[in-house]
Structure formats: C-alpha cells, structure tokens
Design a protein around this motif. Sequence first.
Motif, PDB file in Angstrom:
ATOM      1  N   LEU A   1      10.557   6.091  -2.576  1.00 55.06           N
ATOM      2  CA  LEU A   1       9.310   5.419  -2.154  1.00 55.06           C
ATOM      3  C   LEU A   1       9.310   5.193  -0.643  1.00 55.06           C
ATOM      4  N   ALA A   2      10.455   4.736  -0.149  1.00 57.92           N
ATOM      5  CA  ALA A   2      10.519   4.340   1.262  1.00 57.92           C
ATOM      6  C   ALA A   2      10.480   5.538   2.206  1.00 57.92           C
ATOM      7  N   ILE A   3      11.069   6.627   1.774  1.00 51.98           N
ATOM      8  CA  ILE A   3      11.180   7.792   2.664  1.00 51.98           C
ATOM      9  C   ILE A   3       9.781   8.349   2.986  1.00 51.98           C
ATOM     10  N   GLY A   4       8.889   8.300   2.012  1.00 54.78           N
ATOM     11  CA  GLY A   4       7.517   8.764   2.232  1.00 54.78           C
ATOM     12  C   GLY A   4       6.788   7.848   3.211  1.00 54.78           C
ATOM     13  N   GLN A   5       7.025   6.543   3.059  1.00 57.17           N
ATOM     14  CA  GLN A   5       6.367   5.585   3.968  1.00 57.17           C
ATOM     15  C   GLN A   5       6.880   5.752   5.388  1.00 57.17           C
ATOM     16  N   LEU A   6       8.158   6.080   5.493  1.00 55.28           N
ATOM     17  CA  LEU A   6       8.728   6.285   6.831  1.00 55.28           C
ATOM     18  C   LEU A   6       8.094   7.508   7.502  1.00 55.28           C
ATOM     19  N   ARG A   7       7.772   8.521   6.679  1.00 52.79           N
ATOM     20  CA  ARG A   7       7.115   9.708   7.246  1.00 52.79           C
ATOM     21  C   ARG A   7       5.751   9.350   7.843  1.00 52.79           C
ATOM     22  N   SER A   8       5.083   8.354   7.239  1.00 53.81           N
ATOM     23  CA  SER A   8       3.748   8.002   7.762  1.00 53.81           C
ATOM     24  C   SER A   8       3.804   6.728   8.613  1.00 53.81           C
ATOM     25  N   ILE A   9       4.962   6.453   9.183  1.00 54.14           N
ATOM     26  CA  ILE A   9       5.143   5.167   9.865  1.00 54.14           C
ATOM     27  C   ILE A   9       4.195   5.013  11.068  1.00 54.14           C
TER      28      ILE A   9
ATOM     29  N   MET B   1       8.269  -6.514  -0.683  1.00 56.46           N
ATOM     30  CA  MET B   1       6.887  -6.110  -0.964  1.00 56.46           C
ATOM     31  C   MET B   1       5.945  -6.155   0.245  1.00 56.46           C
ATOM     32  N   PRO B   2       5.928  -7.260   1.031  1.00 60.95           N
ATOM     33  CA  PRO B   2       4.902  -7.292   2.095  1.00 60.95           C
ATOM     34  C   PRO B   2       5.273  -6.566   3.379  1.00 60.95           C
ATOM     35  N   LYS B   3       6.427  -5.935   3.459  1.00 56.74           N
ATOM     36  CA  LYS B   3       6.867  -5.382   4.740  1.00 56.74           C
ATOM     37  C   LYS B   3       6.226  -4.019   5.038  1.00 56.74           C
ATOM     38  N   LEU B   4       6.355  -3.585   6.300  1.00 55.19           N
ATOM     39  CA  LEU B   4       5.679  -2.360   6.736  1.00 55.19           C
ATOM     40  C   LEU B   4       6.143  -1.142   5.931  1.00 55.19           C
ATOM     41  N   ILE B   5       7.414  -1.149   5.558  1.00 58.14           N
ATOM     42  CA  ILE B   5       7.928  -0.167   4.595  1.00 58.14           C
ATOM     43  C   ILE B   5       8.426  -0.993   3.415  1.00 58.14           C
ATOM     44  N   THR B   6       7.970  -0.663   2.221  1.00 57.62           N
ATOM     45  CA  THR B   6       8.447  -1.449   1.069  1.00 57.62           C
ATOM     46  C   THR B   6       9.154  -0.592   0.031  1.00 57.62           C
ATOM     47  N   MET B   7      10.237  -1.176  -0.511  1.00 56.08           N
ATOM     48  CA  MET B   7      10.932  -0.572  -1.660  1.00 56.08           C
ATOM     49  C   MET B   7      10.706  -1.467  -2.873  1.00 56.08           C
ATOM     50  N   GLY B   8       9.802  -2.409  -2.782  1.00 58.62           N
ATOM     51  CA  GLY B   8       9.708  -3.480  -3.786  1.00 58.62           C
ATOM     52  C   GLY B   8      10.642  -4.583  -3.331  1.00 58.62           C
ATOM     53  N   GLN B   9      11.919  -4.320  -3.447  1.00 58.04           N
ATOM     54  CA  GLN B   9      12.965  -5.127  -2.819  1.00 58.04           C
ATOM     55  C   GLN B   9      13.902  -4.144  -2.120  1.00 58.04           C
TER      56      GLN B   9
ATOM     57  N   VAL C   1       0.864  -1.181   0.000  1.00 59.17           N
ATOM     58  CA  VAL C   1       0.000   0.000   0.000  1.00 59.17           C
ATOM     59  C   VAL C   1       0.904   1.234   0.000  1.00 59.17           C
ATOM     60  N   ILE C   2       0.885   1.913  -1.135  1.00 59.93           N
ATOM     61  CA  ILE C   2       1.732   3.104  -1.288  1.00 59.93           C
ATOM     62  C   ILE C   2       0.797   4.303  -1.417  1.00 59.93           C
TER      63      ILE C   2
END
Length: 356
Positions: free
Chosen positions: A234-242, A179-187, A8-9
């Motif tokens: 991609l990951a940095i944005g997910q970390l902001r909403s962690i 892919m399935p992790k709390l923060i994903t980069m794809g790999q 979920v991105i």
Amino acid sequence: MIYQIKPVIGKKEKNNLIDYIKKDNWITEHKVTENFEKSFAKFTNSKYCICFPNGTITMSSVLDCLNLKKDDEVLVSNYTMVATANVVKFVGATVKLVDISKKDLCMSPDDLLKKINKKTKVVIYTQMNGRVGQIDSIKKICKKNKLVLIEDAAHAIGSYNKKIHVGNAGIAGSFSFSMPKLITMGQGGAVVTNNSELAKKLRLYKNFGRRKSGEDIHDYLGYNFKITDMQSMLAIGQLRSIKSRIKKKKEIFSRYQKNLKDNLKIKFFDMKKDETPWSVDIYLNSVNKLKKILEKKGIFTRYVYPPLNSQKIYKHIKNLPVSNFYCKKGLWLPSSLDLKNKDIDKICSIINKYIY
Ligand SMILES: Cc1ncc(COP(=O)(O)O)c(C=O)c1O
C-alpha cells in the motif's frame, strides 16, 4: 459530512494490493518491505530506513538501542503527541518538557538551553505539523552539549530544511504511517538514519535479535517489530505519487489561509515553501464555539494536542507558558487529500460568518 481527515488510497494502489494477495506471496515482511525501505531512504536522502509497526515503537526502539539509564533525562517538546514523551518512560528514562517557540510552535532553543543539565542525554525534536522550526540551532546546542538528537518527524513527510529532508539532522528520524499521515499503511512507521551501527542494531532488535531470518540463533535480546508486505504494498504506491500528495497538502493549506486572511480572530502559523503541512491548524480564542458550529453543519474538526503537561502523567511539570497558551486554542480543520476547493470555501465562509 466532511471528516477532519481520512485516508485516500488511489485505485492503482488498491489494485496492487489485490494483485499481491492473489499471488502466492510471502505476506510477512519480505521483499516488498525491503523495496519500500530502499525507496523511502532514497526519498529522504538517508542511508538506511527500517520499518516498524508504528511511529511510537520507532522512537522507543531507537531509545532502547541507546541503553539509557533511569536518571538519564530526555528532553521533549511540550507540544507534541503523547507518544513522544511516553517512549521515554517506557525505556525507563526521565522525561523533561521544553516549551515551544512563538514563531513556529516547535521546541524553543532558548528554553532547551535552560533545561539542559548533567543528566541530559537525548533531545527528541518534533516537527509540529511539518514545520521545521529552529532545528539548526537545536542541532548546534546538541552538538555542543554532546546530546543525542532524534527527530520525531511523524507529521513531516515532505518537509525539507535547506533542501535536506527532515529526519537527517540527528542520529535518527522517526516517521509514522498511521491512518491520517501523508503515506499510510493503516498502522506503520519507519526510522531513517545515516548511522550504520544504529541501523544494524535496529534490524536485530526488531527481529528477535536474530542473526539471520529463517534461523533460530539469537545473539541479542530483541522483539518482534516486523510489519507485513501487504502494508508496504500500500505504502509503496503512495510513495510513487508523493509529489502530488505534497502539492495537494500545500494547496489546501494556502487556500484556507487565503480565505481567512482578513479574519483577525484566526491565527495561522506560516508554512515555508519547503515545508509540507500534515493538516491545517488554526489558533483562536473561541475554539470550542467554532468546533460546535462546524460540527452542527456536518464538518468535523479536532482539537490540537493538549500540552503534555495538562495530561495526568506529566501534570507535575510546570512553567511552559507558550505551549500552555497555544495548545488550548488550536483546531485541526478538514485536510484530507481529496478535500475539494468548494468544501474549503464553504468551511471558510462559515468561519468568517460566525467568528469575527
Ligand atoms: C508527533 C507524533 N509523534 C508520534 C506519533 C505516533 O505515531 P503512531 O501513531 O504511528 O504510533 C504521532 C501520531 O500521530 C504523532 O503525531
């Protein structure tokens, strides 16, 4: 159709990536990755964070930097993903499997004590599904026996032990951004460490042993294990909403647990307040039956990892009764970050109807 898990991105994160690509950026591992590493180190309260292409290479890289020899033994939990043990083989050391605790599904300190001998050099401890388990006892045992402790925290972003984020108990913590992790980069993956020497070695190791980027002077033997700034974007944005990601995972777990609490056929292993589940894992005798019933209704689940000693490569390792019991009864239920409450309620009512 409800998947067991899907990435979920957020819209903002997607737009950030598009903006990044539209500009004439470096694409390769550069400033964005540096920023992500700094932010992830801050989030986990670790001094250093070094990104890698995945959460397998993270561990093999740390092991390689420890210069293990063929007879050196590395102790790994029998309930973990196969990568945790395979990395030991890849660096040429010997895998020994340790059973899990009935309390928390993580490595059992009692069984660990039984498996330590003169050849033991390293323990890799997996926080199964974000559960911290008895890491304090494991840490004490490692200290007393002069063993290096590495945490495989692939499942455990957002899990804390006494307010300290996992990954800081030993020399290094390994994270996965698959892919399935709390923060994903794809790999993707990262090592966190508070050991400056290891951090320095890992940076050289992942960049051809190169003194400085842009120069071709190589003082050490190294690989190319760099990632790309697109992944970090991609990951940095997910970390902001962690915080909201963590909250949602906890809510999903507790809603399933509440809905299934009266079902005596389903066993949950509790999550503590400071632990974040990666997915929802349940344990039951009729695991095959439940999987099929849900699948017929378009609801996809996944068996938990089989015990490592049921895999061809590790079959010769015996006497691991607790993991052999639970790993054959476990199912990951749908746990995506965008899973709706009504879907959880529907899944639970099917479970309660057919499994009783
Ligand atoms: C416990 C554990 N360790 C390591 C890994 C490997 O991580 P990656 O897929 O990023 O290589 C996984 C992957 O799911 C995992 O679950």
